[in-house]
Design a protein around this motif. Sequence first.
Motif, PDB file in Angstrom:
ATOM      1  N   SER A   1      -6.222  -3.661  25.950  1.00 23.44           N
ATOM      2  CA  SER A   1      -5.050  -2.913  26.397  1.00 23.44           C
ATOM      3  C   SER A   1      -4.221  -2.391  25.219  1.00 23.44           C
ATOM      4  CB  SER A   1      -4.173  -3.777  27.315  1.00 23.44           C
ATOM      5  OG  SER A   1      -3.485  -4.760  26.557  1.00 23.44           O
ATOM      6  N   LEU A   2      -4.524  -2.890  24.017  1.00 25.98           N
ATOM      7  CA  LEU A   2      -3.804  -2.450  22.821  1.00 25.98           C
ATOM      8  C   LEU A   2      -4.399  -1.139  22.311  1.00 25.98           C
ATOM      9  CD1 LEU A   2      -3.629  -5.883  20.955  1.00 25.98           C
ATOM     10  CD2 LEU A   2      -1.817  -4.793  22.300  1.00 25.98           C
ATOM     11  N   LYS A   3      -3.664  -0.486  21.420  1.00 32.46           N
ATOM     12  CA  LYS A   3      -4.188   0.764  20.879  1.00 32.46           C
ATOM     13  C   LYS A   3      -5.418   0.490  20.015  1.00 32.46           C
ATOM     14  CE  LYS A   3      -0.905   1.318  17.045  1.00 32.46           C
ATOM     15  NZ  LYS A   3       0.100   2.208  16.491  1.00 32.46           N
ATOM     16  N   SER A   4      -6.219   1.518  19.832  1.00 33.10           N
ATOM     17  CA  SER A   4      -7.527   1.409  19.200  1.00 33.10           C
ATOM     18  C   SER A   4      -7.474   0.778  17.808  1.00 33.10           C
ATOM     19  CB  SER A   4      -8.174   2.787  19.133  1.00 33.10           C
ATOM     20  OG  SER A   4      -9.429   2.710  18.524  1.00 33.10           O
ATOM     21  N   ASN A   5      -6.520   1.184  16.972  1.00 38.82           N
ATOM     22  CA  ASN A   5      -6.425   0.616  15.624  1.00 38.82           C
ATOM     23  C   ASN A   5      -6.184  -0.890  15.682  1.00 38.82           C
ATOM     24  OD1 ASN A   5      -6.834   3.052  14.381  1.00 38.82           O
ATOM     25  ND2 ASN A   5      -4.682   3.390  13.883  1.00 38.82           N
ATOM     26  N   TYR A   6      -5.349  -1.331  16.618  1.00 43.73           N
ATOM     27  CA  TYR A   6      -5.088  -2.754  16.766  1.00 43.73           C
ATOM     28  C   TYR A   6      -6.361  -3.481  17.220  1.00 43.73           C
ATOM     29  CZ  TYR A   6       0.011  -2.104  16.367  1.00 43.73           C
ATOM     30  OH  TYR A   6       1.283  -1.830  15.913  1.00 43.73           O
ATOM     31  N   GLN A   7      -7.092  -2.871  18.158  1.00 40.11           N
ATOM     32  CA  GLN A   7      -8.345  -3.468  18.615  1.00 40.11           C
ATOM     33  C   GLN A   7      -9.306  -3.657  17.448  1.00 40.11           C
ATOM     34  OE1 GLN A   7     -10.207  -1.257  21.804  1.00 40.11           O
ATOM     35  NE2 GLN A   7      -8.253  -0.923  22.821  1.00 40.11           N
ATOM     36  N   ASP A   8      -9.482  -2.605  16.654  1.00 37.03           N
ATOM     37  CA  ASP A   8     -10.412  -2.662  15.522  1.00 37.03           C
ATOM     38  C   ASP A   8     -10.057  -3.795  14.573  1.00 37.03           C
ATOM     39  OD1 ASP A   8     -11.743  -0.449  16.498  1.00 37.03           O
ATOM     40  OD2 ASP A   8     -10.774   0.966  15.134  1.00 37.03           O
ATOM     41  N   VAL A   9      -8.792  -3.867  14.190  1.00 31.88           N
ATOM     42  CA  VAL A   9      -8.361  -4.866  13.223  1.00 31.88           C
ATOM     43  C   VAL A   9      -8.477  -6.275  13.802  1.00 31.88           C
ATOM     44  CG1 VAL A   9      -6.248  -5.749  12.146  1.00 31.88           C
ATOM     45  CG2 VAL A   9      -6.954  -3.434  11.729  1.00 31.88           C
TER      46      VAL A   9
ATOM     47  N   GLU B   1      -6.037  -1.780   1.693  1.00 31.74           N
ATOM     48  CA  GLU B   1      -5.938  -3.192   2.071  1.00 31.74           C
ATOM     49  C   GLU B   1      -4.560  -3.507   2.641  1.00 31.74           C
ATOM     50  OE1 GLU B   1      -7.345  -5.932  -0.918  1.00 31.74           O
ATOM     51  OE2 GLU B   1      -9.119  -4.692  -1.306  1.00 31.74           O
ATOM     52  N   GLU B   2      -3.531  -2.874   2.108  1.00 32.60           N
ATOM     53  CA  GLU B   2      -2.170  -3.097   2.616  1.00 32.60           C
ATOM     54  C   GLU B   2      -2.059  -2.625   4.063  1.00 32.60           C
ATOM     55  OE1 GLU B   2       1.374  -4.532   3.139  1.00 32.60           O
ATOM     56  OE2 GLU B   2       0.179  -4.949   1.365  1.00 32.60           O
ATOM     57  N   ARG B   3      -2.674  -1.487   4.379  1.00 36.09           N
ATOM     58  CA  ARG B   3      -2.632  -0.993   5.758  1.00 36.09           C
ATOM     59  C   ARG B   3      -3.348  -1.965   6.688  1.00 36.09           C
ATOM     60  NH1 ARG B   3      -4.963   4.639   8.384  1.00 36.09           N
ATOM     61  NH2 ARG B   3      -4.265   4.160  10.493  1.00 36.09           N
ATOM     62  N   VAL B   4      -4.460  -2.531   6.231  1.00 37.37           N
ATOM     63  CA  VAL B   4      -5.171  -3.519   7.053  1.00 37.37           C
ATOM     64  C   VAL B   4      -4.269  -4.719   7.314  1.00 37.37           C
ATOM     65  CG1 VAL B   4      -7.095  -5.168   7.090  1.00 37.37           C
ATOM     66  CG2 VAL B   4      -7.482  -2.813   6.338  1.00 37.37           C
ATOM     67  N   ARG B   5      -3.628  -5.222   6.262  1.00 39.39           N
ATOM     68  CA  ARG B   5      -2.759  -6.395   6.423  1.00 39.39           C
ATOM     69  C   ARG B   5      -1.605  -6.114   7.391  1.00 39.39           C
ATOM     70  NH1 ARG B   5      -3.493  -6.400   0.873  1.00 39.39           N
ATOM     71  NH2 ARG B   5      -4.863  -8.062   0.142  1.00 39.39           N
ATOM     72  N   SER B   6      -0.945  -4.977   7.198  1.00 38.95           N
ATOM     73  CA  SER B   6       0.219  -4.687   8.050  1.00 38.95           C
ATOM     74  C   SER B   6      -0.207  -4.388   9.488  1.00 38.95           C
ATOM     75  CB  SER B   6       1.045  -3.545   7.464  1.00 38.95           C
ATOM     76  OG  SER B   6       0.305  -2.348   7.428  1.00 38.95           O
ATOM     77  N   THR B   7      -1.308  -3.671   9.654  1.00 38.01           N
ATOM     78  CA  THR B   7      -1.782  -3.376  11.010  1.00 38.01           C
ATOM     79  C   THR B   7      -2.243  -4.654  11.701  1.00 38.01           C
ATOM     80  OG1 THR B   7      -2.443  -1.152  10.336  1.00 38.01           O
ATOM     81  CG2 THR B   7      -3.378  -1.977  12.392  1.00 38.01           C
ATOM     82  N   HIS B   8      -2.899  -5.538  10.957  1.00 34.25           N
ATOM     83  CA  HIS B   8      -3.337  -6.810  11.535  1.00 34.25           C
ATOM     84  C   HIS B   8      -2.134  -7.633  11.978  1.00 34.25           C
ATOM     85  CE1 HIS B   8      -5.353 -10.947  11.113  1.00 34.25           C
ATOM     86  NE2 HIS B   8      -5.822 -10.386  12.210  1.00 34.25           N
TER      87      HIS B   8
ATOM     88  N   ARG C   1       0.884  -6.482  12.805  1.00 35.41           N
ATOM     89  CA  ARG C   1       1.487  -5.837  13.978  1.00 35.41           C
ATOM     90  C   ARG C   1       0.612  -6.013  15.221  1.00 35.41           C
ATOM     91  NH1 ARG C   1       2.830  -1.876  10.060  1.00 35.41           N
ATOM     92  NH2 ARG C   1       1.103  -0.572  10.741  1.00 35.41           N
ATOM     93  N   ALA C   2      -0.699  -5.980  15.035  1.00 35.44           N
ATOM     94  CA  ALA C   2      -1.612  -6.169  16.162  1.00 35.44           C
ATOM     95  C   ALA C   2      -1.480  -7.576  16.727  1.00 35.44           C
ATOM     96  CB  ALA C   2      -3.053  -5.892  15.730  1.00 35.44           C
ATOM     97  N   LYS C   3      -1.368  -8.571  15.837  1.00 32.34           N
ATOM     98  CA  LYS C   3      -1.178  -9.947  16.311  1.00 32.34           C
ATOM     99  C   LYS C   3       0.142 -10.083  17.053  1.00 32.34           C
ATOM    100  CE  LYS C   3      -1.811 -12.115  12.404  1.00 32.34           C
ATOM    101  NZ  LYS C   3      -1.961 -13.163  11.388  1.00 32.34           N
ATOM    102  N   GLN C   4       1.196  -9.436  16.545  1.00 38.47           N
ATOM    103  CA  GLN C   4       2.486  -9.476  17.234  1.00 38.47           C
ATOM    104  C   GLN C   4       2.376  -8.842  18.623  1.00 38.47           C
ATOM    105  OE1 GLN C   4       5.174  -7.578  14.362  1.00 38.47           O
ATOM    106  NE2 GLN C   4       6.290  -9.511  14.292  1.00 38.47           N
ATOM    107  N   ALA C   5       1.734  -7.694  18.694  1.00 40.05           N
ATOM    108  CA  ALA C   5       1.593  -7.000  19.981  1.00 40.05           C
ATOM    109  C   ALA C   5       0.765  -7.836  20.956  1.00 40.05           C
ATOM    110  CB  ALA C   5       0.948  -5.625  19.773  1.00 40.05           C
TER     111      ALA C   5
END
Length: 168
Positions: free
Chosen positions: A114-122, A144-151, A153-157
């Motif tokens: 149900s999360l956005k695609s980038n969050y799913q991928d990470v 790598e910074e984008r991966v860390r921050s997206t990961h 945010r994805a965990k928070q979501a």
Amino acid sequence: MSKEEKISQWFFEYSDDIYQFLLYKLGSPDVEDLVQEVFIRALKSLKTFKGNSSPKTWLYSIARNIAIDEIRKRKREKWKSLLLLDNEQSTNMSPEELYFLSEEHKVLIATIYSLKSNYQDVLIMRGMKELTVEETANILGWTEERVRSTHYRAKQALHAKLGGDSVE
């Protein structure tokens, strides 16, 4: 070593990981053909592999692109069936397969989808497949910074959707 031998070696080393990645990404156990497609594409484009990343991350990148293509294909088919007034509910898994998944696992997977695609991928790459930040960055073509921050945010979501407030 010939390119066929190299791809064959990679198949034996990484096919299970690629299968599990596609299984998580697509939510469907019938991904064997897509795993084969990953290695067929790798064989066809082996001359473009420069070795800047590991073979594993290169194969994951191919698998991710194939998964995106498959998701698009499924969306087109879904819209086509809706336009044809096919009211029959369909699922990607058989009743037997759904039965064997635990309720918690089903809820977690459904929430991830149900999360956005980038969050799913990470979440799949970092959380389920336990790839490193560097491997994930190479696969997604991110820093790598984008991966860390997206990961993060994805965990928070994910946590928020599962009923929590935030993730540390």
